[in-house]
Design an enzyme around this catalytic site. Structure first.
Site, mmCIF file in Angstrom:
data_model
loop_
_atom_site.group_PDB
_atom_site.id
_atom_site.type_symbol
_atom_site.label_atom_id
_atom_site.label_comp_id
_atom_site.label_asym_id
_atom_site.label_seq_id
_atom_site.Cartn_x
_atom_site.Cartn_y
_atom_site.Cartn_z
ATOM 1 N N CYS A 100 26.217 28.543 22.943
ATOM 2 C CA CYS A 100 26.941 29.620 23.641
ATOM 3 C C CYS A 100 28.455 29.434 23.605
ATOM 4 C CB CYS A 100 26.441 29.771 25.074
ATOM 5 S SG CYS A 100 26.778 28.336 26.131
ATOM 6 N N HIS A 153 26.922 27.933 30.947
ATOM 7 C CA HIS A 153 26.631 28.991 29.969
ATOM 8 C C HIS A 153 27.736 30.041 30.017
ATOM 9 C CE1 HIS A 153 23.930 31.042 27.210
ATOM 10 N NE2 HIS A 153 24.172 32.169 27.861
ATOM 11 N N HIS A 169 25.758 36.230 23.522
ATOM 12 C CA HIS A 169 25.719 34.802 23.845
ATOM 13 C C HIS A 169 24.625 34.153 23.014
ATOM 14 C CE1 HIS A 169 22.306 35.314 26.969
ATOM 15 N NE2 HIS A 169 22.467 36.459 26.348
#
Length: 197
Positions: A100, A153, A169
């Site tokens: 990510c 993330h 992502h």
């Protein structure tokens, strides 16, 4: 008598010559005046058109300045989208595998913006913004899975449609995908939004 007639004829001829000279002079003068006027009108028209050209150029420069953050965001998003479908690879930054933060890092780097390589460090850059003010190119940060104590993330906003934020992502299960913040999992894991541009 002949002399007087001849004298009268000469006087008439001379007077006709003078009147024709006057008419020639008047026509020449009026044509010169009209030429001067038309030259003045042309130069004033030229001045107006030059001014309009300069103003038009200034407007274009202003538009470019106003558009530049937007077009930079568009460029970053377009770069990120080319990795859609790439498999997940921890620490990856290429089409052979991407994580990510690698996706976000490479997308911004392509526009000469260097961010930290790890998502939790990225979350310290830029300006924190409320969700209702996010734009394309802004970043979303999450606390996922069993590691909800810190940001782990990151996603890049690619579109905002009908009060739903779409972001690209890389997930460990599906690789690089576009998800919606309205999805229950992502909404629950959402931590903050930040603007880098």
């Amino acid at each position: 008598m002949k002399k007087s007639i001849l004298l009268i004829i000469c006087i008439i001829c001379f007077s006709n010559c003078k009147s024709s000279k006057r008419s020639k002079k008047q026509s020449t003068t009026s044509s010169q005046t009209s030429e001067i006027k038309s030259a003045e009108e042309t130069s004033s028209e030229y001045k107006i058109s030059s001014k309009e050209v300069i103003e038009d150029k200034e407007k274009k420069v202003e538009k470019k300045k106003k558009k530049s953050p937007k077009s930079q965001a568009d460029h970053i998003v377009a770069f990120a989208k080319q990795f859609e479908g790439t498999r997940y690879k921890w620490g990856g930054t290429t089409k052979s595998g991407m994580d990510c933060s690698g996706l976000v890092f490479e997308s911004f780097r392509d526009s000469d913006i260097l961010l930290p390589r790890i998502s939790r460090d990225m979350a310290k850059k830029g300006t924190k913004i409320p969700l209702k003010k996010v734009n394309t190119g802004d970043l979303l940060f999450f606390k996922t899975g069993g590691r909800r104590n810190s940001i782990n993330h990151v996603g890049l906003i690619v579109a905002i449609r009908d009060n739903d934020i779409e972001f690209i992502h890389s997930t460990s299960s599906r690789g690089v995908i576009i998800s919606h913040l309205n999805e229950k999992y992502w909404l629950n894991a959402f931590e903050e939004a930040r603007r880098i541009l």
